[in-house]
Motif scaffolding. Sequence first.
Motif, PDB file in Angstrom:
ATOM      1  N   ARG A  74      35.503 -35.399 -46.583  1.00  0.00           N
ATOM      2  CA  ARG A  74      35.453 -36.244 -45.392  1.00  0.00           C
ATOM      3  C   ARG A  74      34.506 -35.658 -44.354  1.00  0.00           C
ATOM      4  NH1 ARG A  74      41.074 -36.657 -43.278  1.00  0.00           N
ATOM      5  NH2 ARG A  74      41.313 -34.626 -44.250  1.00  0.00           N
ATOM      6  N   THR A  75      33.238 -35.561 -44.734  1.00  0.00           N
ATOM      7  CA  THR A  75      32.207 -35.032 -43.838  1.00  0.00           C
ATOM      8  C   THR A  75      31.066 -36.032 -43.742  1.00  0.00           C
ATOM      9  OG1 THR A  75      31.096 -33.892 -45.647  1.00  0.00           O
ATOM     10  CG2 THR A  75      32.752 -32.634 -44.435  1.00  0.00           C
ATOM     11  N   ARG A  76      30.292 -35.911 -42.683  1.00  0.00           N
ATOM     12  CA  ARG A  76      29.140 -36.786 -42.476  1.00  0.00           C
ATOM     13  C   ARG A  76      27.858 -36.204 -43.040  1.00  0.00           C
ATOM     14  NH1 ARG A  76      29.752 -38.653 -36.197  1.00  0.00           N
ATOM     15  NH2 ARG A  76      31.385 -40.196 -36.532  1.00  0.00           N
ATOM     16  N   THR A  77      27.835 -34.917 -43.228  1.00  0.00           N
ATOM     17  CA  THR A  77      26.633 -34.225 -43.688  1.00  0.00           C
ATOM     18  C   THR A  77      27.044 -32.982 -44.468  1.00  0.00           C
ATOM     19  OG1 THR A  77      24.497 -33.326 -42.983  1.00  0.00           O
ATOM     20  CG2 THR A  77      26.364 -32.850 -41.566  1.00  0.00           C
ATOM     21  N   VAL A  78      26.089 -32.328 -45.065  1.00  0.00           N
ATOM     22  CA  VAL A  78      26.347 -31.071 -45.761  1.00  0.00           C
ATOM     23  C   VAL A  78      25.399 -30.017 -45.215  1.00  0.00           C
ATOM     24  CG1 VAL A  78      27.180 -32.178 -47.861  1.00  0.00           C
ATOM     25  CG2 VAL A  78      24.759 -31.667 -47.633  1.00  0.00           C
ATOM     26  N   GLY A  79      25.669 -28.786 -45.526  1.00  0.00           N
ATOM     27  CA  GLY A  79      24.808 -27.703 -45.057  1.00  0.00           C
ATOM     28  C   GLY A  79      25.224 -27.219 -43.685  1.00  0.00           C
ATOM     29  N   VAL A  80      24.324 -26.536 -43.038  1.00  0.00           N
ATOM     30  CA  VAL A  80      24.591 -25.977 -41.718  1.00  0.00           C
ATOM     31  C   VAL A  80      24.417 -27.066 -40.670  1.00  0.00           C
ATOM     32  CG1 VAL A  80      23.894 -24.246 -40.023  1.00  0.00           C
ATOM     33  CG2 VAL A  80      23.816 -23.708 -42.472  1.00  0.00           C
ATOM     34  N   ALA A  81      25.454 -27.306 -39.894  1.00  0.00           N
ATOM     35  CA  ALA A  81      25.405 -28.326 -38.850  1.00  0.00           C
ATOM     36  C   ALA A  81      26.488 -28.045 -37.824  1.00  0.00           C
ATOM     37  CB  ALA A  81      25.610 -29.717 -39.459  1.00  0.00           C
ATOM     38  N   ALA A  82      26.340 -28.618 -36.658  1.00  0.00           N
ATOM     39  CA  ALA A  82      27.363 -28.504 -35.621  1.00  0.00           C
ATOM     40  C   ALA A  82      28.591 -29.303 -36.051  1.00  0.00           C
ATOM     41  CB  ALA A  82      26.823 -29.039 -34.302  1.00  0.00           C
ATOM     42  N   ALA A  83      29.759 -28.893 -35.591  1.00  0.00           N
ATOM     43  CA  ALA A  83      31.004 -29.579 -35.956  1.00  0.00           C
ATOM     44  C   ALA A  83      30.938 -31.063 -35.613  1.00  0.00           C
ATOM     45  CB  ALA A  83      32.192 -28.917 -35.264  1.00  0.00           C
ATOM     46  N   GLY A  84      30.333 -31.402 -34.484  1.00  0.00           N
ATOM     47  CA  GLY A  84      30.214 -32.801 -34.085  1.00  0.00           C
ATOM     48  C   GLY A  84      29.362 -33.626 -35.027  1.00  0.00           C
ATOM     49  N   ALA A  85      28.468 -32.980 -35.764  1.00  0.00           N
ATOM     50  CA  ALA A  85      27.632 -33.685 -36.733  1.00  0.00           C
ATOM     51  C   ALA A  85      28.328 -33.799 -38.088  1.00  0.00           C
ATOM     52  CB  ALA A  85      26.295 -32.959 -36.903  1.00  0.00           C
ATOM     53  N   ILE A  86      29.237 -32.897 -38.379  1.00  0.00           N
ATOM     54  CA  ILE A  86      29.917 -32.890 -39.674  1.00  0.00           C
ATOM     55  C   ILE A  86      31.110 -33.849 -39.693  1.00  0.00           C
ATOM     56  CG2 ILE A  86      31.245 -31.467 -41.293  1.00  0.00           C
ATOM     57  CD1 ILE A  86      29.575 -29.084 -40.367  1.00  0.00           C
ATOM     58  N   PHE A  87      31.883 -33.866 -38.619  1.00  0.00           N
ATOM     59  CA  PHE A  87      33.113 -34.656 -38.572  1.00  0.00           C
ATOM     60  C   PHE A  87      33.016 -35.775 -37.549  1.00  0.00           C
ATOM     61  CE2 PHE A  87      34.593 -30.155 -39.256  1.00  0.00           C
ATOM     62  CZ  PHE A  87      34.801 -30.280 -40.616  1.00  0.00           C
ATOM     63  N   ASP A  88      33.836 -36.805 -37.746  1.00  0.00           N
ATOM     64  CA  ASP A  88      34.032 -37.824 -36.731  1.00  0.00           C
ATOM     65  C   ASP A  88      34.848 -37.162 -35.616  1.00  0.00           C
ATOM     66  OD1 ASP A  88      34.450 -40.517 -35.538  1.00  0.00           O
ATOM     67  OD2 ASP A  88      36.514 -40.136 -36.188  1.00  0.00           O
ATOM     68  N   ALA A  89      34.212 -36.875 -34.487  1.00  0.00           N
ATOM     69  CA  ALA A  89      34.850 -36.077 -33.437  1.00  0.00           C
ATOM     70  C   ALA A  89      36.149 -36.689 -32.918  1.00  0.00           C
ATOM     71  CB  ALA A  89      33.874 -35.807 -32.299  1.00  0.00           C
ATOM     72  N   PRO A  90      36.187 -37.976 -32.537  1.00  0.00           N
ATOM     73  CA  PRO A  90      37.462 -38.521 -32.059  1.00  0.00           C
ATOM     74  C   PRO A  90      38.561 -38.466 -33.129  1.00  0.00           C
ATOM     75  CG  PRO A  90      35.666 -39.967 -31.415  1.00  0.00           C
ATOM     76  CD  PRO A  90      35.097 -38.943 -32.362  1.00  0.00           C
ATOM     77  N   GLY A  91      38.216 -38.774 -34.378  1.00  0.00           N
ATOM     78  CA  GLY A  91      39.200 -38.706 -35.456  1.00  0.00           C
ATOM     79  C   GLY A  91      39.703 -37.292 -35.675  1.00  0.00           C
ATOM     80  N   PHE A  92      38.799 -36.334 -35.610  1.00  0.00           N
ATOM     81  CA  PHE A  92      39.165 -34.928 -35.782  1.00  0.00           C
ATOM     82  C   PHE A  92      40.132 -34.508 -34.685  1.00  0.00           C
ATOM     83  CE2 PHE A  92      38.626 -30.370 -35.337  1.00  0.00           C
ATOM     84  CZ  PHE A  92      38.648 -29.934 -36.652  1.00  0.00           C
ATOM     85  N   LEU A  93      39.803 -34.845 -33.436  1.00  0.00           N
ATOM     86  CA  LEU A  93      40.666 -34.452 -32.326  1.00  0.00           C
ATOM     87  C   LEU A  93      42.009 -35.185 -32.375  1.00  0.00           C
ATOM     88  CD1 LEU A  93      38.007 -34.175 -29.514  1.00  0.00           C
ATOM     89  CD2 LEU A  93      39.290 -32.303 -30.565  1.00  0.00           C
ATOM     90  N   ARG A  94      41.999 -36.446 -32.808  1.00  0.00           N
ATOM     91  CA  ARG A  94      43.271 -37.171 -32.936  1.00  0.00           C
ATOM     92  C   ARG A  94      44.160 -36.548 -34.022  1.00  0.00           C
ATOM     93  NH1 ARG A  94      39.870 -41.788 -32.102  1.00  0.00           N
ATOM     94  NH2 ARG A  94      40.177 -42.492 -29.977  1.00  0.00           N
TER      95      ARG A  94
END
Length: 106
Positions: A74-94
């Motif tokens: 359940r990621t948006r990208t692979v490799g080295v990236a900021a957490a906000g780029a990897i995960f859906d931020a509102p969903g992650f925080l919820r």
Amino acid sequence: MRRGYPSAVRDVASPDTPAPAPADAQGRSDQTFLVDAVVRSGGAERRAVARGQDIYAVTAPLVVEALDRVLTGRTRTVGVAAAGAIFDAPGFLRALSPHVTLDLLP
């Protein structure tokens, strides 16, 4: 400690500063945290406010949620990236809602 640091930074870095005392049955301290983020683009502004009790007690659930999302794809990208780029931020925080309160403001 170098001069010019605010006293709060000196307190956190000092080995003489005592650890926070547990304040509830889960062992959390009574310290609270608040993260307030504002993003502006053109004339639009979005704001998110996350708050909770004892930010150190939130660390383990945060890491477990991130690891679960990586291992289940359940990621948006692979490799080295900021957490906000990897995960859906509102969903992650919820997903951390037992530990963090999230307010999304227009």
